[in-house]
Motif scaffolding. Structure first.
Motif, PDB file in Angstrom:
ATOM      1  N   VAL A 105      32.126  26.181  33.219  1.00 15.36           N
ATOM      2  CA  VAL A 105      33.875  26.509  33.541  1.00 15.36           C
ATOM      3  C   VAL A 105      34.299  25.209  33.076  1.00 15.36           C
ATOM      4  CG1 VAL A 105      35.296  26.367  35.567  1.00 15.36           C
ATOM      5  CG2 VAL A 105      32.896  27.563  35.710  1.00 15.36           C
TER       6      VAL A 105
ATOM      7  N   SER B  48      37.194  29.560  35.858  1.00 17.42           N
ATOM      8  CA  SER B  48      36.497  30.453  36.010  1.00 17.42           C
ATOM      9  C   SER B  48      36.587  31.821  35.100  1.00 17.42           C
ATOM     10  CB  SER B  48      36.120  30.610  37.375  1.00 17.42           C
ATOM     11  OG  SER B  48      35.325  29.503  37.874  1.00 17.42           O
ATOM     12  N   ASN B  49      35.690  32.320  34.577  1.00 19.05           N
ATOM     13  CA  ASN B  49      35.768  33.872  34.140  1.00 19.05           C
ATOM     14  C   ASN B  49      35.374  34.590  35.150  1.00 19.05           C
ATOM     15  OD1 ASN B  49      35.307  36.334  32.897  1.00 19.05           O
ATOM     16  ND2 ASN B  49      34.699  35.274  31.025  1.00 19.05           N
ATOM     17  N   VAL B  50      36.202  35.055  36.180  1.00 17.70           N
ATOM     18  CA  VAL B  50      36.015  35.604  37.394  1.00 17.70           C
ATOM     19  C   VAL B  50      35.422  37.020  37.253  1.00 17.70           C
ATOM     20  CG1 VAL B  50      36.935  36.573  39.553  1.00 17.70           C
ATOM     21  CG2 VAL B  50      37.879  34.310  38.715  1.00 17.70           C
TER      22      VAL B  50
ATOM     23  N   MET C 282      31.526  36.543  36.179  1.00 17.74           N
ATOM     24  CA  MET C 282      30.756  36.168  36.960  1.00 17.74           C
ATOM     25  C   MET C 282      30.582  37.395  38.345  1.00 17.74           C
ATOM     26  SD  MET C 282      32.206  32.154  37.387  1.00 17.74           S
ATOM     27  CE  MET C 282      31.763  32.065  39.016  1.00 17.74           C
TER      28      MET C 282
ATOM     29  N   GLU D 210      28.620  27.470  39.380  1.00 17.64           N
ATOM     30  CA  GLU D 210      29.370  27.090  38.376  1.00 17.64           C
ATOM     31  C   GLU D 210      28.752  25.697  37.692  1.00 17.64           C
ATOM     32  OE1 GLU D 210      33.300  26.987  39.437  1.00 17.64           O
ATOM     33  OE2 GLU D 210      33.656  29.076  39.743  1.00 17.64           O
TER      34      GLU D 210
END
Length: 104
Positions: A59, A64-66, A69, A81
């Motif tokens: 991250v 974050s790349n929600v 994830m 993370e």
């Protein structure tokens, strides 16, 4: 890594124990997808560790790349993370077209 004519394109390396191989593989895949050496190295990476059983997602400052994830969690991954500034992949590249060196 070599150019199509056999000349040197880049030398890649890293540190981080079990993270080295997947970090370098992801950098190479990023290059194959058309990213330049800088973008290929700076792009956040994913690492799947068997012991302990977890998948870490780097991250960076953008957050974050929600979606990714959530997709990994849906597939059964135990996600955590990882600060992008801790994982290291390094490379050097020489561009004969522009006579510039890049070191990351």
């Amino acid at each position: 890594m070599l150019n199509e004519d056999g000349s040197l394109y880049a030398v890649l390396g890293g540190s981080g124990g079990s993270r080295i191989f997947p970090a370098l593989a992801q950098v190479i895949l990023n290059l194959e997808c058309g990213l330049n050496i800088s973008a290929a190295i700076e792009r956040p990476r994913v690492h799947n560790q068997i012991v302990p059983l977890e998948t870490t997602v780097e991250v960076g400052p953008e957050g974050s790349n929600v979606k990714m994830m959530d997709d990994l969690r849906h597939r059964g991954h135990n996600i955590s993370e990882f600060d992008i500034n801790i994982g290291i992949a390094e490379g050097e590249s020489l561009s004969r077209q522009s006579s510039q060196n890049w070191r990351y």
